[in-house]
Design an enzyme around this catalytic site. Sequence first.
Site, PDB file in Angstrom:
ATOM      1  N   GLY A  94       7.994  79.401  70.169  1.00  8.97           N
ATOM      2  CA  GLY A  94       8.294  80.174  68.949  1.00  8.97           C
ATOM      3  C   GLY A  94       9.675  79.770  68.609  1.00  8.97           C
ATOM      4  O   GLY A  94      10.634  79.469  69.210  1.00  8.97           O
ATOM      5  N   CYS A  95      10.113  80.236  67.149  1.00  4.76           N
ATOM      6  CA  CYS A  95      11.388  79.929  66.704  1.00  4.76           C
ATOM      7  C   CYS A  95      12.461  80.601  67.203  1.00  4.76           C
ATOM      8  O   CYS A  95      13.397  80.218  67.877  1.00  4.76           O
ATOM      9  CB  CYS A  95      11.359  79.847  65.293  1.00  4.76           C
ATOM     10  SG  CYS A  95      10.881  81.646  64.309  1.00  4.76           S
ATOM     11  N   TYR A  96      12.424  81.989  67.407  1.00  7.52           N
ATOM     12  CA  TYR A  96      13.197  82.873  67.664  1.00  7.52           C
ATOM     13  C   TYR A  96      13.343  82.730  69.447  1.00  7.52           C
ATOM     14  O   TYR A  96      14.359  82.696  69.928  1.00  7.52           O
ATOM     15  CB  TYR A  96      12.870  84.391  67.582  1.00  7.52           C
ATOM     16  CG  TYR A  96      13.168  84.816  66.165  1.00  7.52           C
ATOM     17  CD1 TYR A  96      14.437  84.983  65.822  1.00  7.52           C
ATOM     18  CD2 TYR A  96      11.953  85.500  65.567  1.00  7.52           C
ATOM     19  CE1 TYR A  96      14.950  85.541  64.423  1.00  7.52           C
ATOM     20  CE2 TYR A  96      12.389  85.953  64.167  1.00  7.52           C
ATOM     21  CZ  TYR A  96      13.532  85.995  63.834  1.00  7.52           C
ATOM     22  OH  TYR A  96      13.804  86.439  62.230  1.00  7.52           O
ATOM     23  N   PHE A 123      19.970  76.591  64.707  1.00  7.94           N
ATOM     24  CA  PHE A 123      18.874  75.347  64.606  1.00  7.94           C
ATOM     25  C   PHE A 123      17.924  75.896  63.170  1.00  7.94           C
ATOM     26  O   PHE A 123      18.291  76.829  62.642  1.00  7.94           O
ATOM     27  CB  PHE A 123      17.914  75.147  65.831  1.00  7.94           C
ATOM     28  CG  PHE A 123      17.172  76.661  66.159  1.00  7.94           C
ATOM     29  CD1 PHE A 123      15.939  76.803  66.009  1.00  7.94           C
ATOM     30  CD2 PHE A 123      18.037  77.452  66.915  1.00  7.94           C
ATOM     31  CE1 PHE A 123      15.410  77.779  66.485  1.00  7.94           C
ATOM     32  CE2 PHE A 123      17.162  78.670  67.789  1.00  7.94           C
ATOM     33  CZ  PHE A 123      15.736  78.863  67.111  1.00  7.94           C
TER      34      PHE A 123
END
Length: 315
Positions: free
Chosen positions: A115-117, A287
Amino acid sequence: MKTRVFIDGKEGTTGLQIYERFQNRNDVEIMLIDEEKRKDVNERAKMINSSDITFLCLPDAAAIEAASLCTNPDVRIIDASTAHRTNPAWDYGFPELSEKHRENIRNSKRVANPGCYASGFISLVYPLVKAGVLPEDYPVTCHAVSGYSGGGKKMIAAMESENKTKEMYSPRQYALGQKHKHIPEMQAVCGLKYKPMFNPIVDDYYNGMVVSVPLVTRCLTKKYTPENIHEIMAEHYLGQHFVKVMELGGTETLPDGFIAANTLAGTNNMQIFVCGNEDQILLMSRFDNLGKGASGAAIQNMNIMLGINEAMGLE
């Protein structure tokens, strides 16, 4: 011979990003499903089983169903959903965490894209757990800000609507009940005894994010200075192509003292910062939530699985 790729869920944000990133690659053949059949189970099964690699860019339940449709043992699947990230039968797709992670991805038939987080959190916490910096009962806290593209098509439409409310122009914190869907992988991948407290914020810009983890040095396994933590991080990510540990304090990278969340938008890069003092240390990971936090990471994982340059199509 071209790699045959099927994107199940190409219409979503991540699926579209993956599709667009493949447009300038002549080593990949994108398999396109007829629009009227994209929800047809039999047609999807046919596409999945005739591909070399299938990307699942679907809600969790649909991703689980899609994975079950695969009966060809040669097909490799990369799942961009939350569905398989804590499943031990799937390999976690963050190659920079360790050589073991990279080797598992290289040999895998089933990779769960982070996942991104979670990517930001794990990039900061995993090295500290591995180095024995955090005691097992440390109350880990994480603050994060992301562009609104991370919320998917519905949020993008709302944020770009002419009827956008005044509140949507400001940062908005959410997941206030501490049940965000990324928390299980954040805890599991890092090997934490307790769930971290996670405070995500979405803001009025399209993509890019900063994930922050504060450390109180008196609560660590021993007294660590910012220099000590920076050295641990730099050694952990030494030689990595996409993940770079920046200078201590960010004095060169952040000359005005501000860290902007959208600096790396459009890239697959990740920057790690170590700041603070002998009593309080701040770790930050910057990012693109659509790059290293989603489609970029998925393509990087595919490249590793294929045994080719991991940066192919990402620079």
